[in-house]
Design a protein around this motif. Structure first.
Motif, PDB file in Angstrom:
ATOM      1  N   VAL A   1     -34.101  43.834  21.043  1.00  0.00           N
ATOM      2  CA  VAL A   1     -33.778  42.491  20.569  1.00  0.00           C
ATOM      3  C   VAL A   1     -33.578  42.537  19.052  1.00  0.00           C
ATOM      4  O   VAL A   1     -34.390  43.114  18.336  1.00  0.00           O
ATOM      5  CB  VAL A   1     -34.880  41.482  20.918  1.00  0.00           C
ATOM      6  N   GLN A   2     -32.519  41.908  18.615  1.00  0.00           N
ATOM      7  CA  GLN A   2     -32.275  41.798  17.176  1.00  0.00           C
ATOM      8  C   GLN A   2     -32.119  40.326  16.809  1.00  0.00           C
ATOM      9  O   GLN A   2     -31.473  39.580  17.548  1.00  0.00           O
ATOM     10  CB  GLN A   2     -31.035  42.575  16.765  1.00  0.00           C
ATOM     11  N   LEU A   3     -32.740  39.946  15.711  1.00  0.00           N
ATOM     12  CA  LEU A   3     -32.688  38.563  15.266  1.00  0.00           C
ATOM     13  C   LEU A   3     -32.350  38.527  13.785  1.00  0.00           C
ATOM     14  O   LEU A   3     -32.950  39.280  13.000  1.00  0.00           O
ATOM     15  CB  LEU A   3     -34.042  37.873  15.497  1.00  0.00           C
ATOM     16  N   VAL A   4     -31.429  37.650  13.418  1.00  0.00           N
ATOM     17  CA  VAL A   4     -31.018  37.527  12.029  1.00  0.00           C
ATOM     18  C   VAL A   4     -31.000  36.044  11.652  1.00  0.00           C
ATOM     19  O   VAL A   4     -30.181  35.282  12.170  1.00  0.00           O
ATOM     20  CB  VAL A   4     -29.631  38.148  11.787  1.00  0.00           C
ATOM     21  N   GLU A   5     -31.906  35.681  10.744  1.00  0.00           N
ATOM     22  CA  GLU A   5     -31.999  34.294  10.305  1.00  0.00           C
ATOM     23  C   GLU A   5     -31.065  34.036   9.133  1.00  0.00           C
ATOM     24  O   GLU A   5     -30.756  34.948   8.344  1.00  0.00           O
ATOM     25  CB  GLU A   5     -33.428  33.941   9.872  1.00  0.00           C
ATOM     26  N   SER A   6     -30.665  32.794   8.995  1.00  0.00           N
ATOM     27  CA  SER A   6     -29.879  32.370   7.842  1.00  0.00           C
ATOM     28  C   SER A   6     -30.099  30.887   7.621  1.00  0.00           C
ATOM     29  O   SER A   6     -30.602  30.190   8.510  1.00  0.00           O
ATOM     30  CB  SER A   6     -28.388  32.665   8.050  1.00  0.00           C
ATOM     31  N   GLY A   7     -29.735  30.421   6.438  1.00  0.00           N
ATOM     32  CA  GLY A   7     -29.780  28.999   6.162  1.00  0.00           C
ATOM     33  C   GLY A   7     -30.867  28.547   5.215  1.00  0.00           C
ATOM     34  O   GLY A   7     -30.933  27.366   4.874  1.00  0.00           O
ATOM     35  N   GLY A   8     -31.728  29.435   4.790  1.00  0.00           N
ATOM     36  CA  GLY A   8     -32.778  29.041   3.866  1.00  0.00           C
ATOM     37  C   GLY A   8     -32.229  28.726   2.488  1.00  0.00           C
ATOM     38  O   GLY A   8     -31.062  28.945   2.198  1.00  0.00           O
ATOM     39  N   ALA A  22     -29.309  34.271  14.758  1.00  0.00           N
ATOM     40  CA  ALA A  22     -28.437  34.963  15.693  1.00  0.00           C
ATOM     41  C   ALA A  22     -29.272  35.970  16.471  1.00  0.00           C
ATOM     42  O   ALA A  22     -29.953  36.806  15.875  1.00  0.00           O
ATOM     43  CB  ALA A  22     -27.310  35.659  14.940  1.00  0.00           C
ATOM     44  N   VAL A  23     -29.208  35.857  17.800  1.00  0.00           N
ATOM     45  CA  VAL A  23     -30.060  36.669  18.663  1.00  0.00           C
ATOM     46  C   VAL A  23     -29.200  37.565  19.533  1.00  0.00           C
ATOM     47  O   VAL A  23     -28.213  37.101  20.107  1.00  0.00           O
ATOM     48  CB  VAL A  23     -30.935  35.771  19.558  1.00  0.00           C
ATOM     49  N   SER A  24     -29.566  38.815  19.649  1.00  0.00           N
ATOM     50  CA  SER A  24     -28.870  39.716  20.553  1.00  0.00           C
ATOM     51  C   SER A  24     -29.892  40.464  21.381  1.00  0.00           C
ATOM     52  O   SER A  24     -31.021  40.696  20.936  1.00  0.00           O
ATOM     53  CB  SER A  24     -27.977  40.693  19.781  1.00  0.00           C
ATOM     54  N   GLY A  25     -29.488  40.825  22.605  1.00  0.00           N
ATOM     55  CA  GLY A  25     -30.381  41.562  23.487  1.00  0.00           C
ATOM     56  C   GLY A  25     -31.477  40.715  24.089  1.00  0.00           C
ATOM     57  O   GLY A  25     -32.528  41.238  24.475  1.00  0.00           O
ATOM     58  N   SER A  76     -25.592  32.557  21.608  1.00  0.00           N
ATOM     59  CA  SER A  76     -26.847  33.305  21.427  1.00  0.00           C
ATOM     60  C   SER A  76     -27.465  33.015  20.068  1.00  0.00           C
ATOM     61  O   SER A  76     -27.820  33.928  19.306  1.00  0.00           O
ATOM     62  CB  SER A  76     -26.602  34.806  21.581  1.00  0.00           C
ATOM     63  N   THR A  77     -27.567  31.748  19.766  1.00  0.00           N
ATOM     64  CA  THR A  77     -28.077  31.331  18.471  1.00  0.00           C
ATOM     65  C   THR A  77     -29.159  30.272  18.647  1.00  0.00           C
ATOM     66  O   THR A  77     -29.009  29.356  19.452  1.00  0.00           O
ATOM     67  CB  THR A  77     -26.953  30.790  17.586  1.00  0.00           C
ATOM     68  N   LEU A  78     -30.221  30.438  17.887  1.00  0.00           N
ATOM     69  CA  LEU A  78     -31.321  29.480  17.857  1.00  0.00           C
ATOM     70  C   LEU A  78     -31.237  28.728  16.538  1.00  0.00           C
ATOM     71  O   LEU A  78     -30.941  29.328  15.497  1.00  0.00           O
ATOM     72  CB  LEU A  78     -32.648  30.222  17.961  1.00  0.00           C
ATOM     73  N   TYR A  79     -31.496  27.432  16.575  1.00  0.00           N
ATOM     74  CA  TYR A  79     -31.401  26.602  15.384  1.00  0.00           C
ATOM     75  C   TYR A  79     -32.727  25.890  15.121  1.00  0.00           C
ATOM     76  O   TYR A  79     -33.507  25.639  16.033  1.00  0.00           O
ATOM     77  CB  TYR A  79     -30.305  25.537  15.547  1.00  0.00           C
ATOM     78  N   LEU A  80     -32.914  25.547  13.860  1.00  0.00           N
ATOM     79  CA  LEU A  80     -34.041  24.701  13.484  1.00  0.00           C
ATOM     80  C   LEU A  80     -33.527  23.678  12.480  1.00  0.00           C
ATOM     81  O   LEU A  80     -33.168  24.041  11.352  1.00  0.00           O
ATOM     82  CB  LEU A  80     -35.178  25.513  12.880  1.00  0.00           C
ATOM     83  N   GLN A  81     -33.461  22.443  12.920  1.00  0.00           N
ATOM     84  CA  GLN A  81     -33.071  21.348  12.036  1.00  0.00           C
ATOM     85  C   GLN A  81     -34.340  20.790  11.408  1.00  0.00           C
ATOM     86  O   GLN A  81     -35.241  20.345  12.112  1.00  0.00           O
ATOM     87  CB  GLN A  81     -32.339  20.256  12.818  1.00  0.00           C
ATOM     88  N   MET A  82     -34.364  20.800  10.080  1.00  0.00           N
ATOM     89  CA  MET A  82     -35.549  20.354   9.363  1.00  0.00           C
ATOM     90  C   MET A  82     -35.204  19.128   8.535  1.00  0.00           C
ATOM     91  O   MET A  82     -34.356  19.205   7.637  1.00  0.00           O
ATOM     92  CB  MET A  82     -36.068  21.478   8.460  1.00  0.00           C
ATOM     93  N   ASP A  83     -35.820  18.019   8.856  1.00  0.00           N
ATOM     94  CA  ASP A  83     -35.587  16.757   8.151  1.00  0.00           C
ATOM     95  C   ASP A  83     -36.855  16.314   7.445  1.00  0.00           C
ATOM     96  O   ASP A  83     -37.950  16.761   7.753  1.00  0.00           O
ATOM     97  CB  ASP A  83     -35.127  15.688   9.149  1.00  0.00           C
ATOM     98  N   TYR A  93     -39.468  31.567   6.799  1.00  0.00           N
ATOM     99  CA  TYR A  93     -39.276  31.150   8.185  1.00  0.00           C
ATOM    100  C   TYR A  93     -38.694  32.312   8.992  1.00  0.00           C
ATOM    101  O   TYR A  93     -37.734  32.963   8.557  1.00  0.00           O
ATOM    102  CB  TYR A  93     -38.348  29.937   8.254  1.00  0.00           C
ATOM    103  N   TYR A  94     -39.288  32.543  10.140  1.00  0.00           N
ATOM    104  CA  TYR A  94     -38.899  33.648  11.002  1.00  0.00           C
ATOM    105  C   TYR A  94     -38.579  33.127  12.406  1.00  0.00           C
ATOM    106  O   TYR A  94     -39.263  32.235  12.909  1.00  0.00           O
ATOM    107  CB  TYR A  94     -40.032  34.654  11.138  1.00  0.00           C
TER     108      TYR A  94
END
Length: 123
Positions: A1-8, A22-25, A76-83, A93-94
């Motif tokens: 499994v590979q995970l790459v966060e972005s947006g900070g 972005a999640v793979s595997g 294959s993407t996980l999101y976190l909306q922070m308000d 954040y991981y």
């Protein structure tokens, strides 16, 4: 499994920010996946987690009502909306996944982690 966060980044208190992972595997639906954070000097804590055991999404008490986790299984993407961000949301954040089939959100079950993305909320 590979995970790459972005947006900070840097954001003023009261503002909004969206993180992506972005999640793979990884197979969405049957395994736990979630967002965690770690502030300087603090232990890592759950922000939001999808549980494979009951297929529910959970949120840590400090973020309930302000953060929303979602996923796009096709991308294959996980999101976190922070308000309504607060200075105490400042942290690394991981995103992470668990290989525990139909498992729950216990932190110890999460074995694959991204490199993290830093969020700073200024007052």
């Amino acid at each position: 499994v590979q995970l790459v966060e972005s947006g900070g980044g840097l954001i003023q208190a009261g503002g909004s920010l969206s993180l992506s992972c972005a999640v793979s595997g990884f197979s969405f639906g049957d395994y736990p996946i979630g967002w965690f954070r770690q502030a300087a000097g603090n232990e890592r804590e759950m922000v939001s987690c999808y549980s494979g055991s009951d297929r529910s999404t959970y949120y840590g008490d400090p973020v309930k009502g302000r953060f929303t986790m979602s996923s796009d299984n096709v991308k294959s993407t996980l999101y976190l909306q922070m308000d309504s961000l607060k200075p105490e949301d400042t942290a690394d954040y991981y995103c992470a996944t668990s290989a525990d089939y139909l498992g729950d959100c216990a932190l110890a079950h999460f074995g694959s982690w991204g490199q993290g993305t830093h969020v700073t909320v200024s007052s």
